[in-house]
Design a protein around this motif. Structure first.
Motif, PDB file in Angstrom:
ATOM      1  N   ARG A 194       0.828  -1.208   0.000  1.00 43.27           N
ATOM      2  CA  ARG A 194       0.000   0.000   0.000  1.00 43.27           C
ATOM      3  C   ARG A 194       0.865   1.263   0.000  1.00 43.27           C
ATOM      4  O   ARG A 194       1.988   1.263   0.505  1.00 43.27           O
ATOM      5  CB  ARG A 194      -0.871   0.044   1.263  1.00 43.27           C
ATOM      6  CG  ARG A 194      -1.911  -1.034   1.387  1.00 43.27           C
ATOM      7  CD  ARG A 194      -2.526  -0.989   2.781  1.00 43.27           C
ATOM      8  NE  ARG A 194      -2.994   0.355   3.124  1.00 43.27           N
ATOM      9  CZ  ARG A 194      -4.253   0.764   3.001  1.00 43.27           C
ATOM     10  NH1 ARG A 194      -5.181  -0.064   2.546  1.00 43.27           N
ATOM     11  NH2 ARG A 194      -4.599   1.989   3.325  1.00 43.27           N
ATOM     12  N   HIS A 205      -2.173  -5.136   1.385  1.00 47.76           N
ATOM     13  CA  HIS A 205      -3.596  -5.377   1.201  1.00 47.76           C
ATOM     14  C   HIS A 205      -3.994  -6.794   1.627  1.00 47.76           C
ATOM     15  O   HIS A 205      -5.064  -7.275   1.229  1.00 47.76           O
ATOM     16  CB  HIS A 205      -3.993  -5.134  -0.259  1.00 47.76           C
ATOM     17  CG  HIS A 205      -4.065  -3.682  -0.616  1.00 47.76           C
ATOM     18  ND1 HIS A 205      -3.075  -3.038  -1.318  1.00 47.76           N
ATOM     19  CD2 HIS A 205      -5.010  -2.744  -0.350  1.00 47.76           C
ATOM     20  CE1 HIS A 205      -3.406  -1.770  -1.482  1.00 47.76           C
ATOM     21  NE2 HIS A 205      -4.563  -1.557  -0.895  1.00 47.76           N
ATOM     22  N   GLN A 207      -5.721  -9.448   3.749  1.00 48.13           N
ATOM     23  CA  GLN A 207      -6.914  -9.401   4.566  1.00 48.13           C
ATOM     24  C   GLN A 207      -6.714 -10.205   5.839  1.00 48.13           C
ATOM     25  O   GLN A 207      -5.862 -11.094   5.898  1.00 48.13           O
ATOM     26  CB  GLN A 207      -8.112  -9.944   3.779  1.00 48.13           C
ATOM     27  CG  GLN A 207      -8.445  -9.121   2.545  1.00 48.13           C
ATOM     28  CD  GLN A 207      -9.546  -9.750   1.705  1.00 48.13           C
ATOM     29  OE1 GLN A 207     -10.069 -10.818   2.028  1.00 48.13           O
ATOM     30  NE2 GLN A 207      -9.905  -9.078   0.617  1.00 48.13           N
TER      31      GLN A 207
END
Length: 331
Positions: A194, A205, A207
């Motif tokens: 990012r 990114h 999760q």
């Protein structure tokens, strides 16, 4: 070092289940960056899940002609692999420029993707740092910022990504394979990390509940002509002031394919897409490379102490492209 609990995963599923049961857990393999953060009270995790003995060390050829590199393959294994040295030489050179042999022996592919910035303000709790303590401020913006970002920064963070390996991956169109209990997905390396924006504490990114399982290198013929150029204060495994991963294929004097990625200049490995688009079908000359370098740095916003990086990055791009052309001429 804060107290923490420890468990050893017996399978990928076991590791993923452990992450689901303890959202504050952190996985550990080589630990070459994580241990530093633990010692510096920078890692809030209360539980470590050891994945170092899982079977994810393989480097395998794909039917498409690319490679799948397991997340637990060591940096040494990747740098020394004969197919990588032959078909992706810039990746091997990037790894060899990044750390000592002892560190390369234990550092892993997955860990390299997840290492955090070496910004001195991040590591020193005496100074405010939005990456360490969101909302506290960015000391580097008004402090000593010679090593910091000139591209893609925000008012909240000007730290740079430290990895050489990831810069090479950005130039190679690599894909990160991740897995969670609900299934797998693939993330292009250019979308994995990012920019800081308003949340510099988030580096990737990924999760919640996801684990990196492999990196996929596509079949990329231009990669055979790739070079990795690293400019630093000293050659003894210092982090880059500026680095360039570049590969160019020239046909009849014109650029047919080109890849350019920069390190040491942004919060993530910086792919110079505008420069690549400009060079497409241009003559492979120093003048063209100078114009491309100008385009690559046209949005640079230097700080008080690092405006030298702009010219350094331009010169490095020109030099790396010229070196890649010379290797391409040998085919």
């Amino acid at each position: 070092m804060r107290n923490f609990t420890y468990s050893r995963a017996t399978s990928v599923e076991d590791a993923l289940q452990g992450i689901r049961e303890n959202p504050q857990a952190t996985v550990i393999a080589g630990g070459t960056n994580l241990i530093d953060r633990l010692k510096g009270y920078l890692e809030p995790s209360s539980h470590l899940i050891d994945i170092s003995r899982l079977q994810m060390q393989q480097i395998e050829s794909l039917s498409t002609g690319g490679l799948r590199i397991g997340a637990l393959a060591s940096n040494t294994a990747v740098a020394d692999h004969p197919i990588i040295r032959r078909d992706y030489p810039l990746l091997s050179r990037a790894i060899l420029s990044g750390a000592s042999q002892q560190i390369r022996n234990v550092a892993t592919v997955g860990g390299n993707l997840l290492q955090r910035t070496r910004c001195s303000y991040f590591y020193d709790p005496a100074f405010p740092c939005n990456k360490r303590n969101p909302g506290s401020g960015c000391s580097a913006r008004t402090g000593i910022n010679r090593l910091h970002a000139i591209l893609g920064a925000s008012e909240h963070c000007v730290a740079v990504h430290p990895s050489d390996f990831c810069v090479a991956l950005a130039a190679l169109d690599a894909v990160v394979e991740v897995e969670k209990l609900s299934g797998k997905r693939e993330i292009p390396i250019t979308e994995f990390h990012r920019l800081p924006e308003n949340n510099p504490e988030q580096d990737t990114h990924l999760q919640p509940g996801e684990l990196i399982t492999a990196v996929i290198l596509p079949n990329l013929p231009v990669a055979k002509f790739g070079v990795y150029l690293k400019l630093r204060d000293r050659t003894s495994y210092s982090f880059a002031l500026v680095s360039v991963a570049a590969a160019i294929d020239v046909r009849d004097g014109q650029v047919e394919t080109v890849r350019i990625a920069l390190g040491g200049v942004a919060h993530k490995p910086w792919r110079a897409m505008v420069a690549e688009q400009f060079l497409q079908s241009q003559p492979a000359t120093l003048d063209s490379f100078k114009q491309a370098a100008d385009l690559a740095l046209q949005e640079a916003q230097p700080l008080e102490h690092n405006d030298f990086k702009i010219e350094m990055a331009k010169r490095a791009i020109e030099r790396a492209l010229m070196a890649s052309v010379q290797k391409g001429a040998e085919k």
